[in-house]
Design an enzyme around this catalytic site. Structure first.
Site, PDB file in Angstrom:
ATOM      1  N   ASP A 135     -11.966  -9.334   4.643  1.00 15.14           N
ATOM      2  CA  ASP A 135     -13.217  -9.360   4.172  1.00 15.14           C
ATOM      3  C   ASP A 135     -13.613 -10.903   3.963  1.00 15.14           C
ATOM      4  O   ASP A 135     -15.102 -10.862   4.275  1.00 15.14           O
ATOM      5  CB  ASP A 135     -13.055  -8.736   2.560  1.00 15.14           C
ATOM      6  CG  ASP A 135     -13.234  -7.357   2.404  1.00 15.14           C
ATOM      7  OD1 ASP A 135     -13.212  -6.529   3.324  1.00 15.14           O
ATOM      8  OD2 ASP A 135     -13.840  -7.109   1.263  1.00 15.14           O
TER       9      ASP A 135
ATOM     10  N   ASP B 178      -2.414 -18.768   1.556  1.00 14.96           N
ATOM     11  CA  ASP B 178      -3.432 -19.436   0.450  1.00 14.96           C
ATOM     12  C   ASP B 178      -4.038 -20.431   1.372  1.00 14.96           C
ATOM     13  O   ASP B 178      -5.187 -20.555   1.651  1.00 14.96           O
ATOM     14  CB  ASP B 178      -2.782 -20.006  -0.655  1.00 14.96           C
ATOM     15  CG  ASP B 178      -1.533 -20.524  -0.299  1.00 14.96           C
ATOM     16  OD1 ASP B 178      -0.874 -20.622   0.835  1.00 14.96           O
ATOM     17  OD2 ASP B 178      -0.939 -21.511  -1.254  1.00 14.96           O
TER      18      ASP B 178
ATOM     19  N   LYS C 120       3.721 -15.625   3.160  1.00 16.36           N
ATOM     20  CA  LYS C 120       3.900 -16.469   2.068  1.00 16.36           C
ATOM     21  C   LYS C 120       5.487 -16.775   1.973  1.00 16.36           C
ATOM     22  O   LYS C 120       5.973 -16.351   1.055  1.00 16.36           O
ATOM     23  CB  LYS C 120       3.339 -15.766   0.977  1.00 16.36           C
ATOM     24  CG  LYS C 120       3.304 -16.404  -0.378  1.00 16.36           C
ATOM     25  CD  LYS C 120       2.417 -17.772  -0.388  1.00 16.36           C
ATOM     26  CE  LYS C 120       2.266 -18.415  -1.644  1.00 16.36           C
ATOM     27  NZ  LYS C 120       1.432 -19.488  -1.711  1.00 16.36           N
TER      28      LYS C 120
ATOM     29  N   ASP D  58      -6.078  -7.232   4.466  1.00 13.10           N
ATOM     30  CA  ASP D  58      -7.217  -6.693   3.739  1.00 13.10           C
ATOM     31  C   ASP D  58      -8.039  -7.710   3.148  1.00 13.10           C
ATOM     32  O   ASP D  58      -9.140  -7.693   3.313  1.00 13.10           O
ATOM     33  CB  ASP D  58      -6.673  -5.666   2.702  1.00 13.10           C
ATOM     34  CG  ASP D  58      -7.875  -5.001   1.765  1.00 13.10           C
ATOM     35  OD1 ASP D  58      -8.750  -4.598   2.504  1.00 13.10           O
ATOM     36  OD2 ASP D  58      -7.613  -5.176   0.482  1.00 13.10           O
TER      37      ASP D  58
ATOM     38  N   TYR E 134       0.748  -1.091   0.037  1.00  6.97           N
ATOM     39  CA  TYR E 134      -0.118   0.123  -0.207  1.00  6.97           C
ATOM     40  C   TYR E 134       0.847   1.210  -0.020  1.00  6.97           C
ATOM     41  O   TYR E 134       0.412   2.106  -0.322  1.00  6.97           O
ATOM     42  CB  TYR E 134      -0.936   0.045   1.169  1.00  6.97           C
ATOM     43  CG  TYR E 134      -2.217  -0.831   1.054  1.00  6.97           C
ATOM     44  CD1 TYR E 134      -2.083  -2.093   0.738  1.00  6.97           C
ATOM     45  CD2 TYR E 134      -3.449  -0.139   1.347  1.00  6.97           C
ATOM     46  CE1 TYR E 134      -3.534  -2.905   0.821  1.00  6.97           C
ATOM     47  CE2 TYR E 134      -4.529  -0.854   1.115  1.00  6.97           C
ATOM     48  CZ  TYR E 134      -4.551  -2.303   1.087  1.00  6.97           C
ATOM     49  OH  TYR E 134      -5.702  -3.148   1.010  1.00  6.97           O
TER      50      TYR E 134
HETATM   51  C1  IPM Z   1     -10.360  -1.683   3.986  1.00  3.57           C
HETATM   52  C2  IPM Z   1     -10.585  -0.911   2.694  1.00  3.57           C
HETATM   53  C3  IPM Z   1      -9.747  -0.096   2.325  1.00  3.57           C
HETATM   54  C4  IPM Z   1      -8.185  -0.869   2.510  1.00  3.57           C
HETATM   55  C5  IPM Z   1      -9.602   0.636   0.961  1.00  3.57           C
HETATM   56  C6  IPM Z   1     -10.790   1.524   0.881  1.00  3.57           C
HETATM   57  C7  IPM Z   1      -8.472   1.566   0.502  1.00  3.57           C
HETATM   58  O1  IPM Z   1     -10.614  -2.188   1.802  1.00  3.57           O
HETATM   59  O2  IPM Z   1     -10.238  -0.532   4.958  1.00  3.57           O
HETATM   60  O3  IPM Z   1     -10.212  -2.893   4.379  1.00  3.57           O
HETATM   61  O4  IPM Z   1      -7.842  -1.588   1.302  1.00  3.57           O
HETATM   62  O5  IPM Z   1      -7.471  -0.911   3.397  1.00  3.57           O
HETATM   63 MG    MG Z   2     -10.594  -4.017   2.563  1.00  2.00          MG
END
Ligand code: IPM
Ligand code: MG
Length: 368
Positions: free
Chosen positions: A261, A233, A201, A257, A144
């Site tokens: 999710d 993975d 990894k 990240d 990032y």
């Molecule tokens: C998160 C989001 C952010 C990230 C995006 C919006 C830049 O997906 O907070 O997980 O990737 O960190």
């Molecule tokens: Mg995210």
């Protein structure tokens, strides 16, 4: 004497302002009951800031977030500012700039299953038995923030001698960056069930090999914690196959990240996961979900991840554990009574009662 907390609010884009409005009402209600008040300063971030100033993280916002007790962010981004042009500003640059400016290197994402929502998860309810995990994501390093570039490459000209484009991103970690996030993770594991999965990894990439070495060095200071290395993975697969095996997961920025999710779906919805970003300065609290532009302005977004982020703020930054407990209990009770926003409603459960963003806030405020 009642305490006053100074909170910077960053409503952002899309559904951000709608869920932030509920956070504010709920915090005010909690304050009235538990004897504190909140003084809010609202600032621009993301797309809204680009529209107003051309800058996704304007100077005024930079100053406000540095001088307060906590920062509450809803969500940023949207198709209006989507671009693949590297020279155009993006809302996400505002968020990354904010995290960096606060030195918020440790992003804590608790994955907690509410009993009432077992049916909302795409996983079979028995797989969710005993699931309660925490993702500790490194937040201000790695891909990032590494050097990146897009350019025309004369050396590798394609057909007809026309230069082709080329791009790279850099994944880099320094020893101290790994060490400090590892310490946060070990401390969290110590306060929880004593188990830490370090996700990397290391069979392929160099930063992961360094990561593994440093995490094992820090482990010497935490002999009572069970440390398990797991490849990313495999972790993605294990989160679905046997999520109850995890207590704390620590990993680098990009892996965190993606895995968070994925892990959110154990709870039934991305709309349920809150986060705390802690580090050197003021702490930042935000839901893990995005600005959901497709449902913005329709009063149907789930405000619970935003409210659970308030719970984390009450606990960690404001030191109001009784108010945090009350909020968490009310959310459990409301869910147990069958109240749902659309994202967590289960078509097969006739007792589910679907409400909008504001009505969910009304229910919580009424019980508080
Ligand atoms: C998160 C989001 C952010 C990230 C995006 C919006 C830049 O997906 O907070 O997980 O990737 O960190
Ligand atoms: Mg995210």
């Amino acid at each position: 004497m009642s305490k006053t907390y100074r909170i910077t609010l960053l409503p952002g884009d899309g559904i951000g302002p709608e869920i932030m409005a509920q956070a504010r009402r709920v915090l005010d209600t909690l304050g009235a009951r538990f004897g504190f008040s909140c003084a809010y300063a609202e600032a621009l971030l993301g797309g809204a800031a680009i529209d107003a100033t051309g800058d996704p993280f304007p100077e005024e916002t930079r100053q406000l977030v540095a001088d307060c007790d906590a920062v509450l962010l809803a969500a940023i981004g949207g198709p209006k500012w989507d671009t693949t042009d590297p020279d155009k500003p993006r809302p996400e640059q505002g968020l990354l700039g904010l995290r960096k400016a606060l030195g918020a290197y440790a992003n804590l994402r608790p994955v907690r299953i509410f009993d009432a929502l077992r049916g909302a998860s795409p996983l079979k309810p028995q797989r969710l038995e005993g699931v309660n995990l925490l993702v500790v994501r490194e937040l201000i390093g790695g891909l990032y923030f590494g050097a990146r570039e897009r350019f025309y490459d004369e050396e590798n000209a394609g057909a007809g001698g026309v230069p082709g484009q080329r791009a790279y991103d850099t994944l880099e970690y320094r020893e101290y960056e790994i060490e400090r996030i590892a310490r946060v993770a070990f401390e969290q594991a110590r306060a929880r069930r004593g188990k830490l999965h370090s996700v990397d990894k290391a069979n392929v990439i160099e930063t992961s090999r360094l990561w593994r070495e440093i995490v094992h060095r820090v482990a010497h200071d935490y002999p009572e914690i069970e440390l398990i290395d797991m490849l990313v993975d495999n972790t993605a697969m294990q989160l679905i196959n046997d999520p109850a095996q995890f207590d704390v997961i620590v990993t680098e920025n990009m892996f965190g990240d993606i895995l968070s999710d994925e892990a959110s779906m154990l709870t039934g919805s991305l709309g349920m996961l809150a986060s705390a970003s802690l580090g050197d300065g003021v702490a930042l609290y935000e839901p893990i979900h995005g600005s959901a532009p497709d449902i913005a302005g329709r009063d149907i977004a789930n405000p619970l991840a935003m409210l659970l982020s308030c719970e984390l703020m009450l606990r960690s930054s404001l030191n109001e554990p009784a108010a945090a407990d009350a909020l968490s209990n009310v959310i459990s009770n409301i869910l147990a009574q069958g109240w749902r926003t659309a994202d967590i409603a289960d078509a097969a459960t006739p007792t589910d009662k679907i409400v909008g963003t504001r009505a969910m806030g009304d229910l919580i405020v009424a019980v508080l």
